[in-house]
Design an enzyme around this catalytic site. Structure first.
Site, short mmCIF file in Angstrom:
data_model
loop_
_atom_site.label_atom_id
_atom_site.label_comp_id
_atom_site.label_asym_id
_atom_site.label_seq_id
_atom_site.Cartn_x
_atom_site.Cartn_y
_atom_site.Cartn_z
N GLY A 228 -10.98 -1.72 2.34
CA GLY A 228 -9.91 -1.16 1.20
C GLY A 228 -10.41 0.24 0.53
N LYS B 138 -12.73 -5.84 11.53
CA LYS B 138 -13.46 -4.68 10.71
C LYS B 138 -14.53 -4.50 11.14
CE LYS B 138 -10.85 -6.36 6.56
NZ LYS B 138 -10.75 -7.13 5.54
N GLU C 171 -3.31 -15.63 2.49
CA GLU C 171 -1.77 -15.89 2.81
C GLU C 171 -1.68 -17.47 2.98
OE1 GLU C 171 -1.04 -13.38 6.21
OE2 GLU C 171 -1.98 -11.68 5.08
N VAL D 296 0.86 -1.14 -0.05
CA VAL D 296 0.05 -0.19 -0.07
C VAL D 296 0.98 1.14 -0.16
CG1 VAL D 296 -1.89 1.25 1.12
CG2 VAL D 296 -1.91 -1.38 1.27
N LYS E 141 -5.96 -1.86 10.46
CA LYS E 141 -7.34 -2.66 10.99
C LYS E 141 -7.07 -3.01 12.48
CE LYS E 141 -7.36 -7.15 8.98
NZ LYS E 141 -6.14 -6.71 7.98
N ASP F 142 -10.14 -11.61 10.94
CA ASP F 142 -9.97 -10.29 10.14
C ASP F 142 -11.45 -9.69 10.20
OD1 ASP F 142 -8.47 -8.73 7.87
OD2 ASP F 142 -10.43 -9.48 7.07
N VAL G 99 -11.00 -0.53 6.38
CA VAL G 99 -12.37 -1.54 6.45
C VAL G 99 -12.52 -1.15 4.92
CG1 VAL G 99 -14.40 -2.14 6.87
CG2 VAL G 99 -13.06 -1.27 8.81
N1 LIG Z 1 -2.53 -4.70 1.05
C1 LIG Z 1 -4.03 -4.38 1.04
O1 LIG Z 1 -4.71 -4.75 0.25
C2 LIG Z 1 -4.51 -3.82 2.27
C3 LIG Z 1 -6.04 -3.52 2.25
C4 LIG Z 1 -6.36 -2.53 3.45
C5 LIG Z 1 -5.58 -2.37 4.44
N2 LIG Z 1 -4.15 -2.66 4.64
C6 LIG Z 1 -3.68 -2.26 5.64
O2 LIG Z 1 -2.46 -1.33 5.14
C7 LIG Z 1 -1.23 -1.76 5.96
C8 LIG Z 1 -0.06 -2.07 5.04
O3 LIG Z 1 -0.30 -3.19 4.40
P1 LIG Z 1 0.60 -3.66 3.16
O4 LIG Z 1 -0.24 -4.92 2.66
O5 LIG Z 1 1.15 -2.63 2.51
O6 LIG Z 1 1.68 -4.27 4.14
P2 LIG Z 1 3.03 -4.85 3.59
O7 LIG Z 1 3.12 -5.13 2.08
O8 LIG Z 1 3.88 -5.78 4.53
O9 LIG Z 1 4.22 -3.55 3.64
C9 LIG Z 1 4.61 -3.18 5.27
C10 LIG Z 1 5.87 -2.33 5.08
O10 LIG Z 1 6.03 -1.95 6.23
C11 LIG Z 1 7.46 -2.33 6.55
N3 LIG Z 1 7.73 -2.29 7.89
C12 LIG Z 1 7.27 -3.42 8.66
N4 LIG Z 1 7.61 -3.16 9.93
C13 LIG Z 1 8.27 -2.18 10.06
C14 LIG Z 1 9.16 -1.66 10.87
N5 LIG Z 1 9.08 -2.10 12.33
N6 LIG Z 1 9.89 -0.37 10.73
C15 LIG Z 1 9.80 -0.01 9.56
N7 LIG Z 1 9.14 -0.46 8.42
C16 LIG Z 1 8.45 -1.67 8.79
C17 LIG Z 1 7.58 -3.44 5.78
O11 LIG Z 1 9.19 -3.68 5.41
P3 LIG Z 1 9.69 -5.06 4.94
O12 LIG Z 1 9.46 -5.06 3.50
O13 LIG Z 1 11.08 -5.05 5.39
O14 LIG Z 1 8.93 -6.19 5.74
C18 LIG Z 1 6.86 -3.07 4.49
O15 LIG Z 1 7.67 -2.63 3.51
C19 LIG Z 1 -1.69 -2.77 6.89
O16 LIG Z 1 -2.16 -2.19 8.01
C20 LIG Z 1 -2.66 -3.39 6.17
O17 LIG Z 1 -3.64 -4.20 7.16
C21 LIG Z 1 -3.74 -3.26 3.43
#
Ligand SMILES: NC(=O)c1ccc[n+]([C@@H]2O[C@H](COP(=O)([O-])OP(=O)(O)OC[C@H]3O[C@@H](n4cnc5c(N)ncnc54)[C@H](OP(=O)(O)O)[C@@H]3O)[C@@H](O)[C@H]2O)c1
Length: 431
Positions: free
Chosen positions: A139, A210, A195, A26, A110, A206, A137
């Protein structure tokens, strides 16, 4: 070949410095939108991620500072912090520190909002800044802004939704291809919709997080996610879609919350829904949220519940909303509607679908009917498709409406029957 020059950007006159923490699926999509639209009154100044060297992208303007030092971001003069790390820690600490430093926050987290949303809203208010969480919630579906602002003039009493795209993908695949649950799950994993450990999705964790956020935003109730009963979709079989179809229905994971006086009836789990209803027609990994209000009646919100780009749109929209308020000099934009802490109950009154897998022998139906009658439960119909192996015979009993609490003891009694070869699958029928 010479490397193309790194893009430079003209700084907008009323720029609000924005720091992005978390450059994953994201975060990257958010940065893309911000970098491709330099005319916004938003200026991305920092991108923060652990092991940041591996994250750097040539399309990010050279004046954006890449860092792995969260503290330096929090000490900088940015006005808005976008938290896109996910999880409770350290994301929670980062969000609190940002608010304490009087920086507004936009997050899609969330887990954090489901558990601490009410406290974080209060902290933001007390600091004269904002926290927005529209992407947490559904997206990209703007249901949270609709609940918090567009519908705040109504008195909502019910929210129901398909909130988990993974479950909806699996259930609609079983529906359309009549494949076993395990095959639909493998397919969802291969396509990146589930996953490797999909327990949080399949078992309802999950969706109930939400639902807790929707209940906070729309019903103004504080709900601990774990207090909401969640039933798994793992026990749903292809044959259940055959029997559901005979009843004019299909099966979806539904999250629902109904506020009746001081009790919030809430639950997440697979339900029979009419095939031609809005829920029945939701396919693949889409999300749908329906709300019911005392004055405005029913509303529906449908769209992409996940994915980098749709979720990033929700994040950037929140960002623009916060930036507008900041540039208008209004720190405190959220209407502080009082939040109540209701009693949580899963004792819904509905008709029920009971599916049995039995080793066939005479007297099975009579024995089940006797147990049901003993608990004052009325049978509505009995369905048995021909052609199944008698050693593993699926058949269905539907019940007239009754309360969950009355049905439960009957199910416990049925669990001990010698001819049952699988636990009875018990699903509410939502009409
Ligand atoms: N993906 C979706 O479709 C979606 C939809 C709705 C809501 N969300 C929410 O959006 C948020 C992000 O989701 P995402 O899918 O983008 O997750 P993601 O792809 O796992 O990205 C998380 C990022 O944060 C970095 N990170 C993790 N821990 C860290 C720390 N302690 N310090 C600094 N950087 C850190 C990770 O680095 P590394 O690469 O090194 O692990 C990664 O680059 C979450 O809260 C998720 O629930 C996602």
């Amino acid at each position: 070949m010479a490397k193309p020059p790194t893009p430079q950007r003209q700084q907008p006159s009323s720029a609000s410095g924005v720091a992005l923490i978390g450059f994953g699926t994201v975060g990257r999509a958010v940065a893309k939108i911000l970098c491709e639209n330099s005319n916004r009154s938003l200026r991305l100044t920092h991108i923060c991620n652990r092991n940041v060297e591996k994250k750097k992208q040539p399309w990010v303007p050279s004046d954006v500072l890449w860092t792995d030092d969260v503290e330096s971001v929090l000490k900088s003069d940015v006005g808005i912090v976008i938290e896109l790390i996910g999880g409770l820690n350290p994301a929670g600490q980062i969000v609190r520190s940002a608010l304490q430093a009087r920086k507004s926050v936009v997050t899609a987290n969330k887990q954090l909002i489901a558990r601490h949303g009410s406290d974080l809203l209060q902290l933001a208010r007390s600091q004269g800044c904002q926290i927005e969480f529209g992407a947490s919630v559904a997206g990209g579906v703007p249901v949270l802004p609709a609940l918090r602002f567009g519908l705040c003039g109504d008195r909502l009493h019910g929210i129901a939704g398909i909130l988990n795209g993974t479950c909806n993908y699996i259930l609609s695949r079983i529906e359309n291809a009549r494949i076993p649950f395990s095959e639909a799950l493998e397919e969802a994993q291969a396509r990146g919709y589930a996953e490797a450990d999909a327990s949080e999705d399949l078992d309802g964790g999950d969706a109930r997080a939400k639902l807790a956020i929707l209940a906070l935003a729309g019903l103004h109730t504080k709900v601990v996610p774990e207090s909401v009963r969640a039933r798994t979709i793992r026990a749903v079989d292809a044959v259940d879609f055959d029997y559901a179809a005979q009843l004019g229905c299909t099966i979806r994971q539904i999250s629902r919350a109904d506020l009746k006086e001081k009790t919030l009836f809430a639950e997440v789990g697979p339900c029979l829904v009419p095939a031609e209803s809005p829920f029945g027609r939701v396919q693949r990994n889409l999300n749908l949220v329906l709300t019911s209000g005392q004055y405005g009646g029913d509303m529906a919100f449908l769209g992409a519940g996940a994915g980098g780009d749709p979720t990033a749109v929700a994040v950037v929209s929140d960002l623009m909303f916060v930036a507008q308020n900041l540039s208008a000099g209004a720190g405190k934009k959220d209407l502080a509607i009082p939040v109540t802490t209701p009693e949580i109950s899963s004792d819904f009154e509905t008709p029920w679908y009971l599916r049995f897998f039995v080793r066939d022998q005479p007297g099975i139906v009579a024995r089940l009917a006797q147990i049901l009658a003993g608990h004052h439960l009325n049978i509505d119909s009995l369905l048995q498709k021909p052609g199944f192996d008698k050693a593993s015979l699926p058949f269905v009993i539907t019940l007239e409406p009754c309360r969950d609490a009355l049905l439960h003891p009957a199910l416990q009694e049925m669990a001990g029957l010698e001819f049952a070869i699988r636990p009875c699958l018990c699903l509410p029928i939502l009409r």
